[in-house]
Design an enzyme around this catalytic site. Structure first.
Site, PDB file in Angstrom:
ATOM      1  N   GLU A 410       0.808  -1.217   0.000  1.00 51.93           N
ATOM      2  CA  GLU A 410       0.000   0.000   0.000  1.00 51.93           C
ATOM      3  C   GLU A 410       0.846   1.274   0.000  1.00 51.93           C
ATOM      4  OE1 GLU A 410      -3.064   0.262  -0.487  1.00 51.93           O
ATOM      5  OE2 GLU A 410      -4.140  -1.505   0.245  1.00 51.93           O
ATOM      6  N   GLU A 488      -3.942 -10.689   0.000  1.00 45.51           N
ATOM      7  CA  GLU A 488      -4.760 -10.638   1.220  1.00 45.51           C
ATOM      8  C   GLU A 488      -6.173 -11.025   0.811  1.00 45.51           C
ATOM      9  OE1 GLU A 488      -4.488  -6.813   3.217  1.00 45.51           O
ATOM     10  OE2 GLU A 488      -2.321  -6.758   2.924  1.00 45.51           O
TER      11      GLU A 488
HETATM   12  C1  IPT Z   1      -5.146  -3.865   3.843  1.00 43.25           C
HETATM   13  C2  IPT Z   1      -3.743  -3.731   4.378  1.00 43.25           C
HETATM   14  O1  IPT Z   1      -2.807  -4.123   3.418  1.00 43.25           O
HETATM   15  C3  IPT Z   1      -3.518  -4.537   5.602  1.00 43.25           C
HETATM   16  O2  IPT Z   1      -2.310  -4.119   6.184  1.00 43.25           O
HETATM   17  C4  IPT Z   1      -4.651  -4.379   6.561  1.00 43.25           C
HETATM   18  O3  IPT Z   1      -4.722  -3.043   6.953  1.00 43.25           O
HETATM   19  C5  IPT Z   1      -5.937  -4.749   5.899  1.00 43.25           C
HETATM   20  O4  IPT Z   1      -6.146  -3.936   4.794  1.00 43.25           O
HETATM   21  C6  IPT Z   1      -7.117  -4.558   6.811  1.00 43.25           C
HETATM   22  O5  IPT Z   1      -6.999  -5.229   8.007  1.00 43.25           O
HETATM   23  S1  IPT Z   1      -5.429  -2.397   2.908  1.00 43.25           S
HETATM   24  C7  IPT Z   1      -7.147  -2.186   2.732  1.00 43.25           C
HETATM   25  C8  IPT Z   1      -7.393  -0.796   2.253  1.00 43.25           C
HETATM   26  C9  IPT Z   1      -7.694  -3.143   1.748  1.00 43.25           C
END
Ligand code: IPT
Length: 949
Positions: A410, A488
């Protein structure tokens, strides 16, 4: 010390690999002198001199967890104004000081002083010399201390700024935790030793042979010379600078079979030990391959976290954590969002886990201002970016387990990211470059997204199955040539995540999809002891003005590493073997990429305790076999267990399970009488007493204490309010029940009730037919019918009861042993299960609905005053769920921390005919349509038997 400039640190040596060597070393971990100043402006310059008042602190540790100041949590937002490169004035400065005697092998010799992690910037001084400054909290910095170490009385002084220019590049979703939180060490640099080694152990899957490419650097920066020996391969060679050697036929390394070969590099002064893992990662026709076979990541995102020590995680803890992952069929780790403790990679090599090693970089807070002035595209920050990537790659480049380098997380877009990628590809073509935010995939080797919906993932899987559209740009063609991962997905916050099965099904169906990484492995709650009670806290609990609450507690395991129910479900979908049991056959699918199933035994058992071992023919990777089932079983469970102990589990550990169950409904009692109305409340006609036990209920109920996921709008419905709000708007959190009528029929007592929210005219009608079986047993036939247009789906459709006394345990026949919800039932299995009082609920840091046991055919709910046995006589037993809790739903919904829950001394019981799924709306899709619960009728017949103690 200048903490407001855009460059990397100053004075550190060129980054190099972490070597296991015989060179003398001395740990400087221990108790140091320490003090904190509120800001740099008031911190005295002569901090190395030791004047003034000092306390002490352990190293490694974060000072805010050692009684100085407090931790603070923000997700995306910076907790200070965006004014790069300036940190805020409120910027605690920690002074560290250590007086030490040098080991005789180091004093007066060539040596380096190594720091593995200081958050966020530090100035380092030894015996009056300024050695330099660090940048990159999770990156290693080494300083040359040759000629500066004396035998006794060395003074090492380190001044650490909590915030610095580097903070703009370290905006990861986590606690701000300043301090020297990783090891500090002195390491000798022997005159004829090796400064750096880069080894690439390649595997040629076609020939089943390996090769070793070595690049050696001497301490003066010239090409290094050493003797390489790999005894197991009878390989011995003199290396002068660089060499590529044929290793002959080798066993390859993979997460499935982490075969390592011990090797040594010997110089006149030093021996360096290496562990070679021969393997090849490549892409062919948009498919990711490991040693020639398709590689599917079954991964998790891993932050380093310990509830008392923050990111100073002891290596034994990390090892236990990786073993726990392996026992849950996880095969990959993304080191979100920074390099871990260097020792972790020795463990992933040894235990077998693929690693995406991520650089310490995130500038997410700039999204709040439309990415204006994002450092990622500002040339003034380029050297800082490159330095971060080089430190990341160099330290860990010799680890077989690392398959991708990730530029960070990010950080938007920009030329600096492209420069990092270009350097990495040139330096190490043996691995792929990953960065999620490059959706066009112009400078990465893998197309990566986070939290893409199932539909998007399906489209991405399908788009490469047909020719590219006419006129597709070169960039588009390039992206289509790449494999896809979800770096993720399935946000595991609170009760959940739902949707795992549907993602796994897509990953299995489309060759381009190389799996993904669950967000995230561990909850980051911080433990404090107040009034003798240990409490787990989250954002805002430390007085932060700007914070993101409990968003920091999202994980498959608690901060104490207790598995959450989501981990059980995950282990099922990630299992390398699928076992499907029907009445007469057992299908076994090998889902490994490279190995057979010879290391597993397949054991079966039936409901009566008969058991045996199946004879399973050879099943190659990707193959399925079918074997006949042992005869005539209403319940047959087949488990794949480890035949022998491994480094991460004992023999007999269950890797996968399949089950066939034919549910036989309990017999309906024939001899019954009409119950005496005296057992019912005269106003509400709810059952008041049975078998001497007093009751409140049953009353129809549609609500649950909102889960974290219920409190967020899903990605699939961004414009709709979250379910918790929809439910509150409809009023199902506070329904009232009115008695419509009660009448004696010939063989039963009939009571009719209407349940509806205040101020609303839609309702649920309950038609209950009561029959007395014995003085302590009633049979109730339940029909629930919705009335009117319901504006929202429900959380549940069920009956609530309150029993006297606190819950003491639950025995049931159904799915278990853990909780199960419609989209989170995988991994539970039918049987007779027991839960102690403290296993009835999941101790989520923020209280919410939990603990439902599903597929229940009978349950005995024990309380300190007696108990109630519920037997399902008719009705869809697969869906029936029992939830037993010491807290009311209102208490769960309104209490902010688990430790603040106050039990009211009763046992709250729900018997549900149906439940809504959980979804993963906190950062993903909500409850998938098939798991939603629109207004619908329900029928069930229950036998209730009560007792007192
Ligand atoms: C995403 C982040 O990469 C991760 O660090 C964490 O914050 C997660 O979200 C939420 O728990 S970024 C999000 C804007 C998709």
């Amino acid at each position: 010390m200048d903490i407001a400039r855009k460059g990397p640190g100053v004075g550190a040596l060129i980054p190099r690999a972490r070597l296991t060597t015989t060179a003398p070393r001395q740990s400087l971990n221990g108790t140091w002198q320490f003090r904190v100043h509120p800001a740099l402006a008031v911190a005295p310059d002569d901090y190395w001199s030791g004047t003034g008042e000092w306390g002490s602190i352990p190293v490694p540790a974060h000072w805010v967890l050692e009684g100085h100041g407090a931790p603070a949590y923000t997700n995306v937002r910076f907790p200070f104004p965006i004014d790069p490169p300036n940190p805020p004035d409120e910027n605690p400065i920690g002074d560290y000081r250590l007086v030490f005697d040098a080991d005789p092998a180091l004093a007066g010799k060539a040596a380096v002083l190594r720091f593995d992690g200081i958050e966020s910037a530090a100035e380092v001084r030894l015996n009056g010399h300024v050695l330099g400054e660090t940048r990159g909290s999770r990156l290693t910095h080494e300083f040359d201390v040759t000629g500066k170490l004396t035998a006794t009385g060395n003074v090492l002084a380190v001044r650490v700024a909590q915030f610095s220019d580097a903070s703009y590049l370290e905006d990861q979703d986590m606690w701000w935790l300043p301090g020297i939180f990783r090891d500090v060490e002195l390491v000798a640099i022997p005159e004829h030793g090796l400064y750096d080694v880069f080894v690439v152990a390649d595997y040629d899957p076609a020939a089943a042979t390996g090769s070793v490419r070595l690049t050696l650097t001497a301490n003066d920066g010239t090409p290094g010379r050493a003797t390489l020996e790999v005894p197991e391969l009878s390989l011995r060679a003199e290396i002068d600078g660089e060499a590529t050697l044929d290793a002959g036929s080798v066993e390859p390394w993979s997460a499935e079979n982490p075969r390592l070969y011990d090797a040594t590099l010997t110089t006149p002064d030093e021996r360096v030990s290496l562990r070679l893992g021969f393997r090849r990662v490549e892409v062919r026709d948009s498919v990711l391959l490991i040693n020639g076979a398709p590689l599917q990541f079954r991964g998790v995102n891993r932050h380093e976290h310990d509830p008392s020590r923050g990111r100073a995680v002891p290596l034994e803890t990390a090892r236990a954590e990786l073993e726990l992952m392996k026992r849950h069929n996880i095969n990959a780790v993304r080191t979100s969002h920074y390099p871990p403790h260097p020792g972790l990679l020795d463990l992933t090599d040894e235990l077998g886990l693929y690693v995406i090693l991520e650089c310490d970089l995130e500038t997410h807070g700039f999204v709040e201002v439309g990415w204006r002035d994002n450092p990622s595209d500002d040339p003034a920050w380029e050297s800082a970016y490159l330095d971060r990537m080089q430190r990341t790659v160099h330290r860990d480049k010799n680890h077989a387990s690392i398959v991708f380098w990730s530029l960070g997380n990010e950080a938007g877009h920009g030329a600096n990211l492209e420069a990092m990628s270009a350097w990495t590809k040139a330096f190490d073509p043996s691995r792929l470059v990953h960065y999620e935010h490059d959706w066009d995939s112009t400078y990465v080797d893998v197309y990566s997204r986070m939290y893409a919906t199932h539909d998007e993932v399906k489209n991405i899987g399908e788009e490469v199955l047909s020719p590219a559209p006419y006129g597709a740009t070169p960039a588009e063609l390039h992206r289509r040539s790449l494999p896809f991962i979800q770096c993720e997905y399935a946000h595991a916050m609170g009760n959940g995540p739902g949707g795992l099965e549907e993602y796994q099904e897509l990953f299995d169906r489309y060759p381009r999809l190389a799996g993904g990484f669950i967000w995230e492995w561990i909850e980051h709650a911080i433990a404090v002891v107040e009034n003798g009670q240990r409490r787990l806290l989250y954002g805002g609990d430390f007085g932060e003005q700007t914070h993101d609450g409990n968003f920091v507690t999202d994980g498959l395991v608690s901060a104490d590493r207790e598995p959450r129910p989501g981990l059980t479900a995950l282990a099922h979908w990630f299992a390398p073997v699928r076992i499907e049991v029907t009445e007469d056959a057992i299908r076994i699918e090998n889902r490994y990429a490279l190995v057979g199933l010879d290391h597993l035994r397949f054991v079966w058992r039936d409901a009566d305790g008969a058991e045996g071992t199946l004879k399973v023919p050879t099943v190659g990777p990707g193959e399925t076999v079918e074997v006949p089932a042992p005869d005539g079983n209403a319940t047959l469970t087949v488990e794949a267990v480890l035949a022998e102990a491994t480094a991460w589990a004992g023999a007999g550990h269950v890797v996968a399970r399949g089950q066939f169950v034919r549910l036989a409904p309990a017999a309906r009692p024939r001899e019954t009488t009409v119950p005496d109305r005296a057992a019912f409340d005269p106003i509400s006609m709810r059952l008041r007493t049975l078998g001497g036990l007093s009751f409140e209920g049953p009353v129809p109920s549609l609500w649950r204490a909102p889960t974290d996921n219920d409190r967020y709008p899903g990605r699939d419905e961004p414009d709709l309010p979250p379910y918790a709000e929809r439910w509150a708007e409809a009023g199902i959190d506070r329904v009232r029940t009115r008695l419509v009528t009660a009448m004696n029929e010939t063989t039963f007592l009939r009571t009719l009730h209407r349940t509806a929210p205040p101020g609303r005219d839609f309702a649920v009608d309950a038609d209950l037919h009561w029959r007395q079986v014995r003085p302590d047993v009633v049979l109730v036939d339940v029909t629930l019918t919705p009335r009117g247009p319901w504006p929202t789906e429900w959380a549940r459709l069920g009956l609530d009861l309150v029993l006297p006394g606190r819950p003491t345990g639950l025995d049931w026949d159904g799915l278990g042993p853990g909780p199960a919800y419609p989209d989170l039932a995988a991994g539970t299995y039918h049987g007779r299960h027991h839960a102690d009082a403290d296993e009835l609920f999941t101790n989520y840091v923020r209280p919410q609905e939990s603990g439902a046991r599903r597929g229940v055919r009978s349950a005995a709910i024990a309380t300190s005053a007696g108990g109630l046995r519920v037997t399902v006589v008719e009705g869809g037993a697969e869906e029936i769920a029992v939830t037993v809790s010491p807290w009311s739903r209102t208490a769960l919904a309104t209490t902010l921390h688990h430790h603040d829950l106050v039990a009211d001394g009763n046992t709250h019981v729900s018997l549900d005919l149906a439940q809504s799924g959980l979804g993963t709306a906190t950062c993903g899709v909500g409850v998938l349509p098939r798991y939603r619960l629109p207004a619908r009728p329900g029928r069930v017949s229950l036998l209730l038997e009560a007792w007192t103690v």
